[in-house]
Design a protein around this motif. Structure first.
Motif, PDB file in Angstrom:
ATOM      1  N   TRP A 100      -6.318 -19.365   1.849  1.00 48.63           N
ATOM      2  CA  TRP A 100      -7.690 -18.991   2.181  1.00 48.63           C
ATOM      3  C   TRP A 100      -7.695 -17.828   3.140  1.00 48.63           C
ATOM      4  CZ3 TRP A 100     -12.099 -20.433  -0.010  1.00 48.63           C
ATOM      5  CH2 TRP A 100     -13.290 -20.083   0.616  1.00 48.63           C
ATOM      6  N   PRO A 101      -8.633 -16.898   2.979  1.00 48.09           N
ATOM      7  CA  PRO A 101      -9.614 -16.779   1.893  1.00 48.09           C
ATOM      8  C   PRO A 101      -8.977 -16.280   0.606  1.00 48.09           C
ATOM      9  CG  PRO A 101      -9.876 -14.972   3.438  1.00 48.09           C
ATOM     10  CD  PRO A 101      -8.842 -15.869   4.028  1.00 48.09           C
ATOM     11  N   PRO A 102      -9.568 -16.541  -0.539  1.00 45.56           N
ATOM     12  CA  PRO A 102      -8.900 -16.303  -1.829  1.00 45.56           C
ATOM     13  C   PRO A 102      -8.933 -14.837  -2.277  1.00 45.56           C
ATOM     14  CG  PRO A 102     -11.062 -17.220  -2.206  1.00 45.56           C
ATOM     15  CD  PRO A 102     -10.888 -17.189  -0.717  1.00 45.56           C
ATOM     16  N   TYR A 103      -8.351 -13.958  -1.476  1.00 39.94           N
ATOM     17  CA  TYR A 103      -8.240 -12.555  -1.883  1.00 39.94           C
ATOM     18  C   TYR A 103      -6.909 -12.277  -2.584  1.00 39.94           C
ATOM     19  CZ  TYR A 103     -12.409 -11.341   0.767  1.00 39.94           C
ATOM     20  OH  TYR A 103     -13.706 -11.256   1.212  1.00 39.94           O
ATOM     21  N   PHE A 104      -5.962 -13.199  -2.465  1.00 43.69           N
ATOM     22  CA  PHE A 104      -4.660 -13.085  -3.139  1.00 43.69           C
ATOM     23  C   PHE A 104      -4.023 -11.714  -2.866  1.00 43.69           C
ATOM     24  CE2 PHE A 104      -7.477 -15.740  -5.834  1.00 43.69           C
ATOM     25  CZ  PHE A 104      -6.900 -16.966  -5.536  1.00 43.69           C
ATOM     26  N   LYS A 105      -3.997 -11.361  -1.614  1.00 44.77           N
ATOM     27  CA  LYS A 105      -3.453 -10.070  -1.193  1.00 44.77           C
ATOM     28  C   LYS A 105      -1.976 -10.236  -0.837  1.00 44.77           C
ATOM     29  CE  LYS A 105      -3.760  -6.684   2.537  1.00 44.77           C
ATOM     30  NZ  LYS A 105      -4.309  -6.431   3.878  1.00 44.77           N
ATOM     31  N   PHE A 106      -1.130  -9.466  -1.518  1.00 45.03           N
ATOM     32  CA  PHE A 106       0.307  -9.502  -1.266  1.00 45.03           C
ATOM     33  C   PHE A 106       0.886  -8.101  -1.026  1.00 45.03           C
ATOM     34  CE2 PHE A 106      -0.695 -13.222  -3.832  1.00 45.03           C
ATOM     35  CZ  PHE A 106      -0.066 -14.242  -3.133  1.00 45.03           C
ATOM     36  N   ASP A 107       0.028  -7.089  -0.910  1.00 45.25           N
ATOM     37  CA  ASP A 107       0.514  -5.709  -0.859  1.00 45.25           C
ATOM     38  C   ASP A 107       0.216  -5.039   0.470  1.00 45.25           C
ATOM     39  OD1 ASP A 107      -2.212  -5.691  -1.140  1.00 45.25           O
ATOM     40  OD2 ASP A 107      -2.271  -4.015  -2.560  1.00 45.25           O
ATOM     41  N   SER A 108       0.351  -5.779   1.577  1.00 45.09           N
ATOM     42  CA  SER A 108       0.023  -5.196   2.876  1.00 45.09           C
ATOM     43  C   SER A 108       0.924  -4.013   3.215  1.00 45.09           C
ATOM     44  CB  SER A 108       0.108  -6.258   3.973  1.00 45.09           C
ATOM     45  OG  SER A 108       1.401  -6.831   4.012  1.00 45.09           O
ATOM     46  N   ALA A 109       2.194  -4.034   2.791  1.00 46.31           N
ATOM     47  CA  ALA A 109       3.098  -2.911   3.058  1.00 46.31           C
ATOM     48  C   ALA A 109       2.629  -1.662   2.306  1.00 46.31           C
ATOM     49  CB  ALA A 109       4.527  -3.269   2.671  1.00 46.31           C
ATOM     50  N   ASP A 110       2.246  -1.830   1.044  1.00 45.26           N
ATOM     51  CA  ASP A 110       1.736  -0.691   0.272  1.00 45.26           C
ATOM     52  C   ASP A 110       0.432  -0.169   0.869  1.00 45.26           C
ATOM     53  OD1 ASP A 110       3.875  -1.039  -1.415  1.00 45.26           O
ATOM     54  OD2 ASP A 110       2.740  -2.216  -2.877  1.00 45.26           O
ATOM     55  N   LEU A 111      -0.437  -1.074   1.309  1.00 51.84           N
ATOM     56  CA  LEU A 111      -1.702  -0.656   1.890  1.00 51.84           C
ATOM     57  C   LEU A 111      -1.480   0.112   3.197  1.00 51.84           C
ATOM     58  CD1 LEU A 111      -4.768  -0.938   1.326  1.00 51.84           C
ATOM     59  CD2 LEU A 111      -4.776  -2.856   2.918  1.00 51.84           C
ATOM     60  N   GLN A 112      -0.456  -0.286   3.953  1.00 55.62           N
ATOM     61  CA  GLN A 112      -0.151   0.434   5.177  1.00 55.62           C
ATOM     62  C   GLN A 112       0.318   1.861   4.873  1.00 55.62           C
ATOM     63  OE1 GLN A 112      -0.936  -1.077   7.868  1.00 55.62           O
ATOM     64  NE2 GLN A 112       0.044  -0.015   9.584  1.00 55.62           N
ATOM     65  N   ALA A 113       1.077   2.014   3.805  1.00 58.87           N
ATOM     66  CA  ALA A 113       1.511   3.353   3.394  1.00 58.87           C
ATOM     67  C   ALA A 113       0.317   4.188   2.941  1.00 58.87           C
ATOM     68  CB  ALA A 113       2.538   3.245   2.272  1.00 58.87           C
ATOM     69  N   GLU A 114      -0.624   3.586   2.218  1.00 59.73           N
ATOM     70  CA  GLU A 114      -1.837   4.302   1.813  1.00 59.73           C
ATOM     71  C   GLU A 114      -2.640   4.730   3.036  1.00 59.73           C
ATOM     72  OE1 GLU A 114      -4.223   2.205  -0.985  1.00 59.73           O
ATOM     73  OE2 GLU A 114      -2.522   1.566  -2.195  1.00 59.73           O
ATOM     74  N   ALA A 115      -2.741   3.847   4.027  1.00 56.52           N
ATOM     75  CA  ALA A 115      -3.489   4.185   5.235  1.00 56.52           C
ATOM     76  C   ALA A 115      -2.811   5.316   6.004  1.00 56.52           C
ATOM     77  CB  ALA A 115      -3.621   2.945   6.115  1.00 56.52           C
ATOM     78  N   SER A 116      -1.498   5.315   6.058  1.00 57.00           N
ATOM     79  CA  SER A 116      -0.785   6.400   6.736  1.00 57.00           C
ATOM     80  C   SER A 116      -1.025   7.735   6.037  1.00 57.00           C
ATOM     81  CB  SER A 116       0.712   6.080   6.791  1.00 57.00           C
ATOM     82  OG  SER A 116       0.953   4.887   7.528  1.00 57.00           O
ATOM     83  N   ALA A 117      -0.997   7.734   4.704  1.00 56.19           N
ATOM     84  CA  ALA A 117      -1.278   8.963   3.952  1.00 56.19           C
ATOM     85  C   ALA A 117      -2.725   9.399   4.152  1.00 56.19           C
ATOM     86  CB  ALA A 117      -0.990   8.737   2.469  1.00 56.19           C
TER      87      ALA A 117
END
Length: 225
Positions: A100-117
């Protein structure tokens, strides 16, 4: 006394509203300024607002936490006062896992790279997130998705929330109708039958008391003779 009953009736609505406000997705249009990873100490007060136990490391009192630092233009103050004030917002970037909550997010490392870019690109982005920002509790909303947009006012429509509340509205009246039918078919006849049996029992008791009174009166008349 009426104020207490009113508050008790209002309390479940406030709890449900706060719960939905926390877990439902929200969209902020921001400029990403930087990303960082900090070492965070968790307490019993704020631990529940972070990743669940199946994501690893949550049971530790201290662990690394990914953060996304942003600035955004606040168009309205208190929801209706026009303003162009710029304010900062910090988001955490954690997996939600399967719970919970049911966002089923497993890509925090990829999202951090997107945020850095995105921080190097210096553009406007829509951050989809859930949760609250509270400086006293040291909690941050959790970023789920980063989407580039044209400017500070892209006019994003929260379709998921619209469909969710529409479904909730329809489900409320469906459940209400089902409950009324169940009450009319099952509960009300049972109550009527119980009341009828109670009335019959009370009438029978009254007849027995009347018969006992007549029997006693007959003995009293014999004693007088």
């Amino acid at each position: 006394m009426r104020a207490i009953f009113f508050f008790l009736r209002l309390l479940p609505i406030l709890i449900l509203g706060g719960f939905l406000h926390y877990v439902l997705p929200q969209h902020d249009t921001v400029q990403i300024t930087s990303t960082e990873v900090i070492r965070t100490d968790f307490s019993n007060l704020n631990r529940i607002f972070y990743a669940q136990a199946d994501n690893g490391g949550v049971e530790q009192a201290t662990r690394d936490l990914r953060l996304i630092n942003t600035t955004k233009v606040r168009t309205y103050l208190l929801g209706f006062i026009p303003t162009d004030r710029t304010e900062v917002m910090v988001y955490r970037n954690e997996d939600t896992g399967w719970i919970w909550p049911p966002y089923f997010k497993f890509d925090s490392a990829d999202l951090q790279a997107e945020a850095s870019a995105a921080a190097r690109a210096d553009g406007w982005y829509s951050i989809t997130h859930y949760g609250w920002r509270n400086r006293w509790l040291s909690i941050y909303p959790n970023a789920v998705r980063i989407t580039p947009v044209d400017g500070p006012n892209p006019g994003i429509v929260p379709w998921f929330n619209i469909f969710f509340f529409s479904f909730l509205f329809v489900a409320f009246f469906v459940v209400r109708g089902m409950w009324r039918q169940f009450r009319e078919r099952m509960i009300d006849p049972s109550i009527d039958a119980a009341e009828h049996q109670f009335d019959e029992a009370r009438a029978g008791l009254a007849q027995r008391r009347s018969g006992l009174r007549r029997w006693l009166d007959s003995w009293k008349s014999k004693d007088r003779q």
